[in-house]
Scaffold this active site. Sequence first.
Site, PDB file in Angstrom:
ATOM      1  N   CYS A   1       0.842  -1.202   0.000  1.00 13.04           N
ATOM      2  CA  CYS A   1       0.000   0.000   0.000  1.00 13.04           C
ATOM      3  C   CYS A   1       0.877   1.252   0.000  1.00 13.04           C
ATOM      4  O   CYS A   1       1.788   1.386   0.829  1.00 13.04           O
ATOM      5  CB  CYS A   1      -0.924   0.002   1.216  1.00 13.04           C
ATOM      6  SG  CYS A   1      -1.935   1.498   1.350  1.00 13.04           S
TER       7      CYS A   1
ATOM      8  N   GLU B   1     -27.923  -8.600  25.652  1.00 13.41           N
ATOM      9  CA  GLU B   1     -27.221  -7.603  24.841  1.00 13.41           C
ATOM     10  C   GLU B   1     -27.647  -6.212  25.310  1.00 13.41           C
ATOM     11  O   GLU B   1     -28.818  -5.982  25.605  1.00 13.41           O
ATOM     12  CB  GLU B   1     -27.566  -7.800  23.361  1.00 13.41           C
ATOM     13  CG  GLU B   1     -27.157  -6.686  22.428  1.00 13.41           C
ATOM     14  CD  GLU B   1     -25.669  -6.431  22.416  1.00 13.41           C
ATOM     15  OE1 GLU B   1     -25.278  -5.241  22.444  1.00 13.41           O
ATOM     16  OE2 GLU B   1     -24.884  -7.400  22.390  1.00 13.41           O
TER      17      GLU B   1
ATOM     18  N   CYS C   1     -11.481 -10.776  20.874  1.00 10.97           N
ATOM     19  CA  CYS C   1     -10.764 -10.020  19.853  1.00 10.97           C
ATOM     20  C   CYS C   1      -9.503  -9.383  20.407  1.00 10.97           C
ATOM     21  O   CYS C   1      -8.761  -8.742  19.650  1.00 10.97           O
ATOM     22  CB  CYS C   1     -11.668  -8.960  19.236  1.00 10.97           C
ATOM     23  SG  CYS C   1     -12.237  -7.707  20.412  1.00 10.97           S
TER      24      CYS C   1
ATOM     25  N   CYS D   1      -1.028   6.350   6.942  1.00 12.55           N
ATOM     26  CA  CYS D   1      -2.233   5.710   7.464  1.00 12.55           C
ATOM     27  C   CYS D   1      -1.897   4.793   8.635  1.00 12.55           C
ATOM     28  O   CYS D   1      -0.930   4.036   8.592  1.00 12.55           O
ATOM     29  CB  CYS D   1      -2.903   4.903   6.352  1.00 12.55           C
ATOM     30  SG  CYS D   1      -4.308   3.929   6.902  1.00 12.55           S
TER      31      CYS D   1
ATOM     32  N   ASP E   1     -18.996 -13.256  24.079  1.00 14.46           N
ATOM     33  CA  ASP E   1     -18.211 -12.535  23.075  1.00 14.46           C
ATOM     34  C   ASP E   1     -18.155 -11.079  23.517  1.00 14.46           C
ATOM     35  O   ASP E   1     -18.811 -10.208  22.940  1.00 14.46           O
ATOM     36  CB  ASP E   1     -18.887 -12.682  21.705  1.00 14.46           C
ATOM     37  CG  ASP E   1     -18.068 -12.072  20.571  1.00 14.46           C
ATOM     38  OD1 ASP E   1     -16.966 -11.570  20.833  1.00 14.46           O
ATOM     39  OD2 ASP E   1     -18.549 -12.090  19.420  1.00 14.46           O
TER      40      ASP E   1
ATOM     41  N   CYS F   1      -8.376   1.799  -0.378  1.00  5.14           N
ATOM     42  CA  CYS F   1      -7.829   1.012   0.730  1.00  5.14           C
ATOM     43  C   CYS F   1      -7.681  -0.421   0.255  1.00  5.14           C
ATOM     44  O   CYS F   1      -8.664  -1.054  -0.160  1.00  5.14           O
ATOM     45  CB  CYS F   1      -8.768   1.088   1.939  1.00  5.14           C
ATOM     46  SG  CYS F   1      -8.259   0.020   3.317  1.00  5.14           S
TER      47      CYS F   1
END
Length: 433
Positions: A72, A314, A388, A80, A361, A168
């Site tokens: 890139c 949630e 994550c 970036c 999660d 991108c």
Amino acid sequence: MVGQRYEVEVGPVAHGGHCVARHEGRVLFVRHALPGERVVAEVTDGSATSRFLRADAVEVLTPSKDRVEPPCAFAGPGRCGGCDWQHATPGAQRKLKVQVLTEQLRQLAKLSPAEAGWDGSVEPVGGKLPAGVVPRWRTRVQYAVDPATGRAGLRRHRSHEVQPVDGCLIAAPGISELGVETRAWDGMATVEAITSSGSSDRQVILTPQEGARLPIVELDRPVSVMRIDGHGGLHKVHGRSFVRERAAGRTWRVSDGGFWQIHPEAPDLLVSAVLEGLDPQEGENALDLYCGVGLFAGALADQLGETGAVLGIESSKQSVADARHNLADLIGDGRVRIECDKVERLLPRTGITETDLVVLDPPRAGAGRETVRHLAGLSPRRIAYVACDPAALSRDLAFFADAGYRPVSLRAFDLFPMTQHFECVAILEPVER
């Protein structure tokens, strides 16, 4: 000390998309470098009293064998901030992520890979690509708008400054085809572009600057338009307020830019890993915490049969509305219930004293000690933890150990190539098992 330059030997990778180096006893976190290299590092953040300095490798004196030319044109020092590892081969990127997860498990969970049930790999996702070709996996991109030019771009690392881009490389084709980068967005602060991987739906979400009027949106493909008001509320301008996704044998409505995994293969991959790890049995009960639009709840209910039951919790009202829409058939026959509140607040009030299975999660910060302790008190036979962030996962694994649960398997998936990020699925069982 910003702007000072030092010649340093680059040490190991650290969590955060940088490597560790030292100069005269001071720690430098150096981006755009690789372990074993000798580089000239320019300080980007820090003062004489800082515990550590942040820096960019602005000159590589001794390159690593894993170094490649970033594909890139917008990657590199001062540009970036979206991609951390464009200068490393795909295999080297996964090795760096292996080292990060290994270190986080060791430091925070006091676990070796074997003790965590992990084979020590970060699994590639998607087919093998020719050398130099970048996987186009990102189905959501939030562009910042340069107020001086109206051009859409991406934020520089740890900065509000905008790097204008003409495209991108990791954006999914459905994003690139919109042509967001080629038009002016005068008066806008941000433009978020979303493309569905399960339908032809595309959406842009505009955040105007204070007092600015919305532009007429004419992009290169049909698109729905939403806007965010000054209080964070979302409003439909035209088209659908949702995109339709496809995973786990169902069509899912995801409204108002709500959470959905951004790699096209992630939903089915993570559902498969969770179900394989939990091995749901007909008639069991399950909790799906931080359930979003209901992906894991629906997949679990299908496995648990007509006598099983799933409770999803949630905190996002819109995601709860979507989940209830998506799982209306399962809710109608009493196999699924979706409640709206923060997990840590509602879970103790449910009156549930035991359950068979748990999926959680949580957001990047993790579940936390109290939620972990409460879950352990429900004596589930297995827990699936989707994470994550390797640091949050490792901290919560330590809390689970204190509560009598240990990981029996751990898988890591390279769902965010070119960046420092990856996804994990840990399966836990009571220690006595």
